[in-house]
Structure formats: C-alpha cells, structure tokens
Design an enzyme around this catalytic site. Structure first.
Site, PDB file in Angstrom:
ATOM      1  N   ASP A 122       3.853  70.719  24.830  1.00 63.56           N
ATOM      2  CA  ASP A 122       4.588  71.945  25.089  1.00 63.56           C
ATOM      3  C   ASP A 122       5.269  71.799  26.458  1.00 63.56           C
ATOM      4  OD1 ASP A 122       5.172  74.810  25.180  1.00 63.56           O
ATOM      5  OD2 ASP A 122       3.487  74.918  26.578  1.00 63.56           O
ATOM      6  N   ASP A 160       7.050  74.785  28.866  1.00 61.26           N
ATOM      7  CA  ASP A 160       6.801  75.808  29.892  1.00 61.26           C
ATOM      8  C   ASP A 160       5.316  76.147  29.994  1.00 61.26           C
ATOM      9  OD1 ASP A 160       9.670  76.483  28.587  1.00 61.26           O
ATOM     10  OD2 ASP A 160       9.658  76.997  30.712  1.00 61.26           O
ATOM     11  N   ASP A 164       0.011  75.988  26.412  1.00 60.10           N
ATOM     12  CA  ASP A 164      -0.601  77.068  27.206  1.00 60.10           C
ATOM     13  C   ASP A 164      -0.446  78.446  26.588  1.00 60.10           C
ATOM     14  OD1 ASP A 164       2.247  77.077  27.691  1.00 60.10           O
ATOM     15  OD2 ASP A 164       1.820  78.589  29.223  1.00 60.10           O
TER      16      ASP A 164
HETATM   17  O1  LIG Z   1       7.013  76.488  23.973  1.00 63.57           O
HETATM   18  P1  LIG Z   1       7.449  76.410  25.402  1.00 63.57           P
HETATM   19  O2  LIG Z   1       8.157  75.150  25.760  1.00 63.57           O
HETATM   20  O3  LIG Z   1       6.350  76.726  26.361  1.00 63.57           O
HETATM   21  O4  LIG Z   1       8.513  77.586  25.529  1.00 63.57           O
HETATM   22  C1  LIG Z   1       8.059  78.937  25.467  1.00 63.57           C
HETATM   23  C2  LIG Z   1       9.115  79.822  26.047  1.00 63.57           C
HETATM   24  O5  LIG Z   1       9.396  79.268  27.338  1.00 63.57           O
HETATM   25  C3  LIG Z   1      10.397  79.936  28.106  1.00 63.57           C
HETATM   26  O6  LIG Z   1       9.888  81.194  28.516  1.00 63.57           O
HETATM   27  C4  LIG Z   1       8.710  81.093  29.301  1.00 63.57           C
HETATM   28  O7  LIG Z   1       8.989  80.335  30.483  1.00 63.57           O
HETATM   29  C5  LIG Z   1       9.935  80.952  31.384  1.00 63.57           C
HETATM   30  C6  LIG Z   1      10.170  79.988  32.542  1.00 63.57           C
HETATM   31  O8  LIG Z   1       8.966  79.613  33.132  1.00 63.57           O
HETATM   32  C7  LIG Z   1       9.365  82.297  31.852  1.00 63.57           C
HETATM   33  O9  LIG Z   1      10.292  82.936  32.730  1.00 63.57           O
HETATM   34  C8  LIG Z   1       9.091  83.179  30.623  1.00 63.57           C
HETATM   35  O10 LIG Z   1       8.448  84.376  31.056  1.00 63.57           O
HETATM   36  C9  LIG Z   1       8.174  82.469  29.646  1.00 63.57           C
HETATM   37  O11 LIG Z   1       8.030  83.227  28.437  1.00 63.57           O
HETATM   38  C10 LIG Z   1      11.666  80.058  27.313  1.00 63.57           C
HETATM   39  O12 LIG Z   1      12.578  80.846  28.010  1.00 63.57           O
HETATM   40  C11 LIG Z   1      11.438  80.630  25.923  1.00 63.57           C
HETATM   41  O13 LIG Z   1      12.630  80.545  25.178  1.00 63.57           O
HETATM   42  C12 LIG Z   1      10.373  79.812  25.215  1.00 63.57           C
HETATM   43  O14 LIG Z   1      10.111  80.356  23.925  1.00 63.57           O
END
Ligand SMILES: O=P(O)(O)OC[C@H]1O[C@H](O[C@H]2O[C@H](CO)[C@@H](O)[C@H](O)[C@H]2O)[C@H](O)[C@@H](O)[C@@H]1O
Length: 250
Positions: A21, A23, A200
């Site tokens: 993953d 973020d 996470d």
């Molecule tokens: O599956 P991932 O790679 O973990 O992506 C999940 C989402 O990540 C992003 O949003 C998340 O991270 C952002 C930056 O750290 C944060 O601002 C936000 O609150 C989190 O939800 C991304 O923008 C999404 O599109 C993804 O689904």
C-alpha cells in the site's frame, strides 16, 4: 481480528511476492493527497527490492495509476490503482475493470455547493472513483459519510462506499485490493510466491483477507482493528522491515 498488539512479521525473503500500500505505509500521511513527500531513499528501496525479487513487487493503492506514476517519477513498477479497478501488470499491460460511474457527473454537481460551503472538504476525482476528504474538517466526518451514502442511494446501484483515513469514497462495486492481489498471483513473476500484503487502512483489509486465504503474510501498519496477522508500528518500521531483504546484497 486483532486490535493493536505488535506481532512482528518474520524476516523478509526475496523469493516472496510483495504487495505494498502507499499512503500511510510507504509514505507518511499528509494534510492533502498532493502534499505527500516521496523521498529518494524510498524510491531506491523499492527499486532495489523490485530488482532483487525479479520484479515481484507491486503497489496496490487507492490512488489512480496516473497519480502513482507522478509520485514515482522514473521508477516503473506493477501498479494497481483505485482499489484494483485499474491495474498495470508486470508486462506493462493495463487492465481496467469498470467504466466511470454513470452518475459521476450528477454526484459531482451535487457536491459542488457543499464544497463551496465547507472549505475544509476536498473532492478528489480519480476517474473511476470520487473521494471526499475531510482531514482538514474532521468535525464534518459524519456529515460527509451521510452525504456520500445518500448520493450512492440516489445513483441507483452499481456503486459502493469505501471508508478510509479521513476520507469516504464512492466507487464501482465488486473490485477491491484483494482482487488485484489475486490477479497478480496468477501472473509471472508473482505466481507461486508467498504473498505479503502491507497496509494501514480499511481498504487494505481486502488485501489482508486475500493473502490470508493464500497462506501468505498480512501486515497491518499502526493501530486499529485488523484481519492482518502481523503489525508494524509505522512507515519507518515498514521501510526498515523491507530493507532487511537488501542487507548484504547491495
Ligand atoms: O491505498 P492507499 O495508497 O493508502 O491510498 C488511500 C488513499 O490515499 C490518499 O488519501 C490518504 O492520504 C492522503 C495523503 O497522506 C491524506 O491527506 C488523506 O487523508 C488520506 O485518506 C489518496 O488521496 C486517496 O485517493 C487514496 O484512496
């Protein structure tokens, strides 16, 4: 389901298949999606792991593939984007599992006045999915969830909600990160390897379920209830653990 107890995963092996993953796992969470910092150390770590494993490293993200490409620069990897709705395999072929929702325009229209009223809300249009972020307005969490549930109902079927960290997302139903892992595992160079999934967030539970089913290694990053068998405390711990695979081989 475990709830936060740290059970360290076994040491990394280069004959495993790594599903990572982004973020909150490889990158520290930032205030907004575009504010994340991708450092050279991470790119080098992932590139080396990719090379050492014979290419058996894929990023499995909620972000779109085009967004992941922007973050990765010259590093070219197998990528599953938008929770598995789009996927680039190790041979570079692109698989798209859904069309943009018919109701997408109507949903966007309905959200516009809401976004104008609440500057702390942010809409991320990823092509196939729409994510409503409330990290800068956590008091609007329940409202955002209710609103997206209502819009899904009005769309009349075919969509589902995906909850995440300070985000609620509307996406075509039926495909998730577990689907992406299962697909990679039918293909070279992932096929026949022990799968590892590290994540996470709630969307990663689908990935954990799939690798658990395959007898692999599921690793939850941070606290919170999870179906993962192991835990790592945060992004730094993930990088150290992955880095273990490179020791003595660089
Ligand atoms: O599956 P991932 O790679 O973990 O992506 C999940 C989402 O990540 C992003 O949003 C998340 O991270 C952002 C930056 O750290 C944060 O601002 C936000 O609150 C989190 O939800 C991304 O923008 C999404 O599109 C993804 O689904």
């Amino acid at each position: 389901m475990t709830s936060g107890h740290i059970r360290r995963p076994p040491d990394t092996e280069i004959d495993w298949a790594f599903f990572l993953d982004v973020d909150g796992t490889l990158l520290e969470i930032a205030d907004q999606p575009s504010f994340v910092h991708v450092d050279t150390e991470l790119l080098e770590l992932v590139a080396q792991l990719h090379q050492l494993t014979g290419g058996a490293v894929a990023l499995i993200s909620g972000r779109s593939i085009s967004n992941l490409e922007e973050l990765l620069g010259a590093l070219r990897l197998p990528l599953a984007g938008q929770h598995g709705l789009e996927r680039r395999d190790a041979a570079g072929r692109l698989w798209i599992h859904a069309a943009p929702p018919e109701a997408k325009c109507a949903i966007r229209e309905a959200l516009l006045p809401v976004l104008a009223r609440h500057s702390g809300l942010l809409l991320e249009d990823k092509g196939l999915t729409l994510a409503l972020h409330y990290r800068r307005a956590p008091h609007l969490a329940a409202y955002a969830h209710r609103l997206m549930a209502q819009l899904m109902k009005e769309a009349g079927g075919g969509l589902e909600l995906q909850k995440g960290k300070c985000v609620i997302e509307l996406k075509p139903a039926g495909i998730d990160k577990g689907t992406a892992v299962a697909e990679y595992l039918t293909e070279s160079p992932f096929r026949g390897r022990l799968p590892v999934f590290i994540g996470d967030d709630l969307n990663d539970e689908h990935g954990f379920a799939e690798v658990n089913r395959m007898g692999g290694i599921s690793i939850k990053v941070g606290s919170g209830r999870s179906g993962a068998a192991y835990r790592l405390s945060g992004v730094a711990a993930v990088r150290r653990w992955l880095g273990g695979a490179l020791k003595g081989r660089q």
